[in-house]
Design an enzyme around this catalytic site. Structure first.
Site, short mmCIF file in Angstrom:
data_model
loop_
_atom_site.label_atom_id
_atom_site.label_comp_id
_atom_site.label_asym_id
_atom_site.label_seq_id
_atom_site.Cartn_x
_atom_site.Cartn_y
_atom_site.Cartn_z
N TRP A 141 0.83 -1.21 0.00
CA TRP A 141 0.00 0.00 0.00
C TRP A 141 0.86 1.25 0.00
CZ3 TRP A 141 -0.35 4.13 3.32
CH2 TRP A 141 -1.46 4.97 3.16
N HIS A 142 2.01 1.18 0.67
CA HIS A 142 2.87 2.36 0.77
C HIS A 142 3.56 2.69 -0.55
CE1 HIS A 142 2.45 1.78 5.15
NE2 HIS A 142 2.73 3.07 5.21
N GLY A 143 3.79 1.72 -1.39
CA GLY A 143 4.45 2.05 -2.64
C GLY A 143 4.84 0.83 -3.45
#
Length: 475
Positions: A324-326
């Site tokens: 989700w962060h990257g």
């Protein structure tokens, strides 16, 4: 518009004044128009994307609620998952997927930045995608009703204080507020303003001051001694916390000005005693979302596996948290390390409980807090570096001779130390109930005003007014 910019201040004041001047029945419409304008400043083409997703999820919610057969409900749910996740994957992960495939199969002459795959990720896409997914999953489960007012649903998604970097709001908490008329309240203005000031302090005095040192060290980490690298690694955790929680404070404070209450996203994570405790206190809107919509359903489905089912659910959930962060392998590794640490917490819980009963309570708590902070700090190397190779290079720099600390001592001691201590003491004071002032002083109106005045003066003196955007904007 970055929250700490002059443009945002002018925008906020203009909208706020107009909001309370117009009749109550027009306030939601004004707020929706202001939110659309706010998002359009980051790119008009992406405003069209979020509007399309709003319309899609609005009508999908209605169909999900009206459908009687389970088979049709599943079909609508899968359509919603495919469209929402598909848009997220297209913009955020497509280049990473193609690049990873070419690396595995040894295809040459390809770069993740090539051609059509070099896409600008729409601001806030990860946040409003998860909010939309939560909305349709709630309707599918029958825990929430579909919203019938398109304007209310649009404001639910587009509400500008939380649009870019959350919190990831839930249907049951924000939509009922939107459906209720907001009236003027002096208390909302005062409390909202205080929360915004505290957020500015965290961001501009603490996070952006630390960033000057941390960025300089990471850019040339191979030339720095081990002691300098360790200091930079430990300070980066404080920077991320001050930066992200500072944004959240500004978002919550801004929403409060208009009479809305957003969910808290942090609960003093600096005093976390283990990784499980950390994720109950850090990025709460994401961790609770993952718990409700991923961990619980997966662990329930695998309940016949016993503890292995729980471990499996944790592993999958935190891989998602990492991704989700990257779209890099660093974030995947971050999720893996968090899941393994959480599994370790579960496996050793009884043993640690026995040890804690034999050790002095305060000493054990402080040791646990320090150990948790160090673990998170080393995991966040993966946030600060773009590739696993560079993260490993940073770790190798730690093993180099200690050397002299490469630091501007005057700036560090005067600004970062004071600001950082204020944040750390704030967390520890609340958790451990020390340095408490007598209630008649703490609640004294004059004392409170003087405290915020001092904070404002220090912000003007020590704040970094040309700092960069918030770290979590990239996610």
């Amino acid at each position: 518009m970055i929250f700490t910019s002059v443009n945002f201040f002018l925008f906020l004041v203009s909208v706020l004044v107009t909001y309370y001047l117009v009749p109550v029945k027009y306030r939601k419409l004004l707020l929706l128009a202001a939110s659309a304008f706010f998002y359009a400043t980051a790119g008009y083409e992406y405003l069209l994307l979020v509007i399309a997703l709003i319309i899609f999820n609005y009508y999908l919610g209605l169909r999900l609620e009206k459908t009687n057969t389970q088979a049709q409900k599943k079909s609508f749910l899968y359509a919603g998952l495919i469209i929402n996740i598909g848009v997220l994957v297209f913009y955020k992960y497509l280049g990473f997927i193609f690049y990873s495939i070419t690396e595995v199969f040894g295809i040459e002459n390809y770069s993740a930045d090539s051609g059509i795959l070099k896409l600008i990720i729409p601001l806030g896409l990860s946040y409003y995608t998860f909010q939309n997914l939560g909305y349709i999953l709630d309707i599918y489960r029958g825990s929430e009703k579909a919203e019938r007012n398109l304007m209310d649903f649009s404001l639910f998604v587009l509400f500008f204080p939380k649009l870019n970097v959350g919190p990831i709001e839930r249907t049951k908490t924000l939509l009922p507020q939107i459906k209720t008329d907001r009236v003027f309240s002096a208390e909302n203005l005062i409390e909202g303003g205080k929360r915004i000031l505290w957020g500015f302090f965290k961001k501009m005095v603490i996070a952006d001051r630390i960033a000057i040192f941390v960025d300089a060290v990471y850019v040339n980490h191979e030339f720095h001694g081990g002691s300098t690298m360790i200091l930079a690694i430990l300070l980066y955790t404080l920077q991320v916390y001050a930066d992200f929680s500072g944004y959240t404070d500004i978002a919550i404070g801004t929403a409060r000005l208009f009479g809305y209450r957003l969910m808290e996203n942090f609960n003093f994570p600096l005093v976390s005693k283990n990784i499980s405790d950390f994720w109950r206190r850090w990025h709460i809107s994401l961790s609770t979302w993952v718990n409700d919509y991923l961990f619980n359903p997966i662990s329930l489905k695998r309940r016949n596996w016993g503890n292995l089912g729980v471990y499996y659910a944790l592993f999958i959930s935190f891989i998602v948290v990492g991704i989700w962060h990257g779209a890099t392998w660093n974030y995947v590794l971050f999720g893996v390390f968090q899941s393994l640490a959480l599994i370790y917490d579960m496996v050793t819980r009884k043993l640690r409980k026995k040890v804690s009963k034999k050790a002095p309570s305060l000493l054990y708590s402080l040791f646990s807090i320090a150990l948790t902070y160090i673990f998170i700090s080393f995991c966040l190397i993966l946030f600060k570096t773009p590739t696993p190779e560079q993260a490993l290079s940073v770790l190798q720099s730690i093993a180099s001779p200690p050397g002299e600390l490469s630091i501007d001592r005057a700036s560090m001691i005067l600004f970062v130390t004071i600001g950082g201590l204020v944040l750390v003491i704030s967390d520890f004071r609340t958790e451990f109930k020390f340095l408490q002032l007598p209630q008649h002083i703490d609640n004294n109106w004059m004392f409170q005003q003087v405290s915020y005045a001092v904070m404002l003066i220090y912000l003007l003196v020590a704040g970094v007014f040309d700092g960069g955007q918030f770290i979590y904007f990239q996610f």
